[in-house]
Scaffold this motif. Structure first.
Motif, PDB file in Angstrom:
ATOM      1  N   MET A  48       3.880  -2.255   4.184  1.00 43.78           N
ATOM      2  CA  MET A  48       4.200  -1.548   2.943  1.00 43.78           C
ATOM      3  C   MET A  48       5.064  -2.419   2.020  1.00 43.78           C
ATOM      4  O   MET A  48       4.911  -2.379   0.784  1.00 43.78           O
ATOM      5  CB  MET A  48       4.908  -0.232   3.242  1.00 43.78           C
ATOM      6  N   ARG A  49       5.949  -3.214   2.589  1.00 43.16           N
ATOM      7  CA  ARG A  49       6.798  -4.083   1.774  1.00 43.16           C
ATOM      8  C   ARG A  49       5.999  -5.212   1.128  1.00 43.16           C
ATOM      9  O   ARG A  49       6.245  -5.594  -0.022  1.00 43.16           O
ATOM     10  CB  ARG A  49       7.930  -4.667   2.627  1.00 43.16           C
ATOM     11  N   ASN A  50       5.034  -5.733   1.887  1.00 36.61           N
ATOM     12  CA  ASN A  50       4.307  -6.920   1.440  1.00 36.61           C
ATOM     13  C   ASN A  50       2.997  -6.613   0.717  1.00 36.61           C
ATOM     14  O   ASN A  50       2.522  -7.423  -0.087  1.00 36.61           O
ATOM     15  CB  ASN A  50       4.021  -7.835   2.642  1.00 36.61           C
ATOM     16  N   ASP A  51       2.390  -5.450   1.020  1.00 34.48           N
ATOM     17  CA  ASP A  51       1.091  -5.109   0.416  1.00 34.48           C
ATOM     18  C   ASP A  51       0.962  -3.588   0.434  1.00 34.48           C
ATOM     19  O   ASP A  51       0.302  -3.015   1.285  1.00 34.48           O
ATOM     20  CB  ASP A  51      -0.041  -5.778   1.209  1.00 34.48           C
ATOM     21  N   TRP A  52       1.606  -2.953  -0.558  1.00 37.40           N
ATOM     22  CA  TRP A  52       1.701  -1.498  -0.517  1.00 37.40           C
ATOM     23  C   TRP A  52       0.341  -0.813  -0.609  1.00 37.40           C
ATOM     24  O   TRP A  52       0.149   0.267  -0.059  1.00 37.40           O
ATOM     25  CB  TRP A  52       2.636  -0.974  -1.599  1.00 37.40           C
ATOM     26  N   LYS A  53      -0.626  -1.458  -1.263  1.00 33.83           N
ATOM     27  CA  LYS A  53      -1.952  -0.837  -1.356  1.00 33.83           C
ATOM     28  C   LYS A  53      -2.624  -0.783   0.014  1.00 33.83           C
ATOM     29  O   LYS A  53      -3.214   0.245   0.396  1.00 33.83           O
ATOM     30  CB  LYS A  53      -2.832  -1.598  -2.353  1.00 33.83           C
ATOM     31  N   SER A  54      -2.523  -1.856   0.772  1.00 31.05           N
ATOM     32  CA  SER A  54      -3.077  -1.860   2.136  1.00 31.05           C
ATOM     33  C   SER A  54      -2.312  -0.895   3.029  1.00 31.05           C
ATOM     34  O   SER A  54      -2.892  -0.209   3.879  1.00 31.05           O
ATOM     35  CB  SER A  54      -3.048  -3.268   2.731  1.00 31.05           C
ATOM     36  N   GLY A  55      -0.988  -0.837   2.818  1.00 31.83           N
ATOM     37  CA  GLY A  55      -0.183   0.097   3.597  1.00 31.83           C
ATOM     38  C   GLY A  55      -0.548   1.539   3.309  1.00 31.83           C
ATOM     39  O   GLY A  55      -0.631   2.374   4.221  1.00 31.83           O
TER      40      GLY A  55
END
Length: 294
Positions: A48-55
């Motif tokens: 979530m911190r690095n790629d919120w869309k994937s998270g």
């Protein structure tokens, strides 16, 4: 008497139809071998911190999996307790019949508590969730209350004093679930439940069920009257049994129907496609929210 006749004796013709639909869904579950996968919390937080869309995509894949699990488990559990009542009736086993009837009430109340609003909640956020699943979300889409409800359904239990767990893991008292279901237009449900508890506990009712009074102060030991006792119990509570099945099966069926409109084919139940819910007001509301035909 066939099993179908016993089903109709207990639940009526409409109840028999509920049982047939539930069995079709269960056969579907058995053939699908659905798998639920959950990302470890630390790994999810990092994503979530690095790629919120994937998270967010992972979050909703897991959420819809929780919804599918709750729907499937609620239907399977209710069907097995109902089928247990049928088996006990066909074998003239009064006390086990009471135990299955009591368990059906408890499991239905649990289903109502957890799934009562899940289908409509999912229907309302369908467009945003599908965008998230396609990695096209414009903003974060979370549903903490829904998540807690679904986790409570799958994880709630009586915790030991030493056990540390989130609040969603703590089970309520059975009476709390049942009184809430009674308020949903099932008058007399709690009274029925208390009566069944008297039979299933080692209490006076469980002993008295083996006796027949033959005078004011004489009793005959008569364990062979179980079928008559079952039929008397069914007659006494006949106004409850069909609504109870509706509350047992409809919430899960609605969730499965709504899930067909999300981009998660692993959670699509093929049998629910062929079950017409257009006469169910809950499904009509969900369909309207999603802009689809009921």
């Amino acid at each position: 008497m066939s099993d179908t006749n016993y089903i109709e004796k207990i639940f009526g013709a409409d109840g028999s139809q509920f049982m047939r639909f539930a069995l079709k869904l269960i056969e579907d579950f058995e053939g699908d071998s659905t798998t639920y996968t959950y990302m470890p919390p630390t790994e999810f937080d990092s994503l979530m911190r690095n790629d919120w869309k994937s998270g967010t995509k992972v979050y909703w894949e897991e959420m819809l999996g929780r919804a599918h699990l709750a729907a499937a488990a609620s239907i399977i559990r209710a069907y097995r307790w109902s089928d247990g009542m049928v088996a006990c009736y066909s074998n003239s086993l009064f006390l086990p019949f009471c135990a299955c009837f009591r368990a059906l009430i408890e499991s239905t109340a649990d289903t109502y508590d957890a799934l009562g609003n899940v289908a409509i909640t999912l229907a309302e956020c369908r467009a945003d969730v599908n965008s998230a699943l396609q990695l096209m979300a414009k903003h974060g889409v979370l549903a903490t209350e829904l998540e807690d409800k679904l986790i409570h359904f799958s994880h709630a239990r009586k915790l030991s004093k030493q056990e540390v767990a989130p609040p969603s893991h703590t089970a309520k008292q059975a009476a709390e679930y049942i009184r809430a279901l009674e308020k949903a237009n099932l008058p007399g449900l709690y009274e029925c439940y208390l009566e069944l508890c008297q039979y299933t506990h080692p209490a006076a009712h469980s002993v008295a069920s083996l006796l027949v009074p033959i005078s004011e102060d004489s009793f005959l030991l008569a364990p062979a009257y179980d079928q008559i006792r079952i039929e008397a119990l069914i007659e006494k509570h006949k106004s409850l049994v069909l609504p109870l099945l509706m509350f047992a099966f409809n919430p899960g069926a609605l969730v499965l129907k709504v899930l067909l409109h999300f981009d998660t084919p692993q959670f699509h139940s093929q049998s629910i496609r062929n079950i017409d819910l257009s006469g169910v007001s809950g499904w009509v509301r969900c369909a309207k929210k999603m802009g689809v035909q009921p």
